[in-house]
Design an enzyme around this catalytic site. Structure first.
Site, short mmCIF file in Angstrom:
data_model
loop_
_atom_site.label_atom_id
_atom_site.label_comp_id
_atom_site.label_asym_id
_atom_site.label_seq_id
_atom_site.Cartn_x
_atom_site.Cartn_y
_atom_site.Cartn_z
N HIS A 17 -4.22 -8.16 -11.22
CA HIS A 17 -2.82 -7.79 -11.08
C HIS A 17 -2.58 -6.77 -9.96
O HIS A 17 -1.50 -6.18 -9.89
CB HIS A 17 -2.24 -7.27 -12.39
CG HIS A 17 -2.45 -8.21 -13.55
ND1 HIS A 17 -1.90 -9.47 -13.60
CD2 HIS A 17 -3.19 -8.08 -14.68
CE1 HIS A 17 -2.27 -10.08 -14.71
NE2 HIS A 17 -3.05 -9.26 -15.39
N ARG A 74 12.10 1.58 -5.74
CA ARG A 74 11.46 2.29 -4.64
C ARG A 74 10.99 1.28 -3.62
O ARG A 74 11.02 0.07 -3.87
CB ARG A 74 10.25 3.07 -5.15
CG ARG A 74 9.25 2.18 -5.87
CD ARG A 74 8.03 2.91 -6.36
NE ARG A 74 7.21 2.06 -7.21
CZ ARG A 74 6.38 1.12 -6.79
NH1 ARG A 74 6.25 0.89 -5.49
NH2 ARG A 74 5.65 0.42 -7.64
#
Length: 258
Positions: A17, A74
């Site tokens: 991941h 972000r």
């Protein structure tokens, strides 16, 4: 009240991941699916009154169905590939928005945000792919980067003499290649990575080179299982390090009696 999208990125090439290679735009994504993803991302931001830069993540399956994962409020590490294909300075833009300027004032109008070619980002790290990507530590004895037209380097802790510690992120430098399409961007990236000279610590460059040369990658047909399903990516070609061997040989010869 203004919301625009800056098109999509494909971050399918992952290990546990963690993203390894990022591409913009996504290859082989049907135009109607691409449009729906972008529209849903914009609708989401409008519904919640989102302000400033952010990333909406979706997972697309083999049938073309997609599922919302999360919003990262972000800029992400791979924002550089978006900057390269849109010519939008995301860091500058988010600071201007935070200072109160609107998107139209910054020239960020949806019909003006176009995709220019393809960009690929590789994260060069001090990890040993042959040992399960175990981080390597030590002092960088030699560091020389690959550069040239269409190559962007975002440096981290990479320089000759740098001490690589186990207590920090293993990222040395982000390399971004920009070209008219994915094969040409991949060729630029391969050339740049081949020009890197890093001695003293192991890096993941040989592994990245195998990824870039893989037919499945060049056809744009990778998914999140790509690394797990292709063990040949770990058949790594060792570096030569001829210059240091020569210096070591000369040093031993000059230092011996007689």
């Amino acid at each position: 009240g203004n919301v625009v999208h800056l098109h999509e990125r494909d971050c399918s090439i992952q290990r546990r991941h963690q993203k390894v290679v990022e591409i913009a735009p996504a290859a082989r994504l049907p135009p109607e699916l691409r449009a729906r993803l972008a529209q849903d991302a914009v609708r989401l931001a409008q519904q919640v009154g989102y302000e400033n830069a952010g990333t909406v993540e979706f997972l697309v399956d083999q049938n073309g169905d997609y599922y919302f994962i999360e919003v990262n409020s972000r800029l992400q590490v791979e924002h550089t590939v978006t900057e390269e294909i849109t010519d939008v300075d995301l860091v500058h833009a988010q600071l201007q928005v935070a200072a109160g300027r609107s998107l139209p004032e910054l020239g960020l109008v949806q019909e003006n945000i176009r995709v220019n070619g393809c960009a690929i980002q590789c994260r060069v790290t001090t990890e040993d792919p042959a040992r399960g990507f175990q981080p390597d530590t030590g002092r960088i004895e030699v560091f020389r980067s690959g550069e040239g037209m269409g190559i962007r380097l975002d440096g981290a802790s990479a320089f000759q003499g740098a001490l690589i510690s186990p207590h920090y992120d293993s990222l040395l430098v982000k390399v971004v290649a920009h070209g008219p399409d994915q094969p040409s961007a991949a060729a630029k990236m391969s050339r740049a990575l081949a020009e890197f000279r890093i001695r003293g610590v192991k890096t993941n460059i040989p592994f990245l080179q195998n990824v870039l040369a893989h037919p499945q990658f060049l056809k744009g047909s990778t998914d999140t299982q790509f690394i797990d399903e292709n063990p040949e990516l770990f058949h790594l070609r060792p570096g030569q390090n001829r210059a240091q061997k020569l210096l070591h040989y000369l040093g031993q010869g000059l230092g011996s009696p007689g």
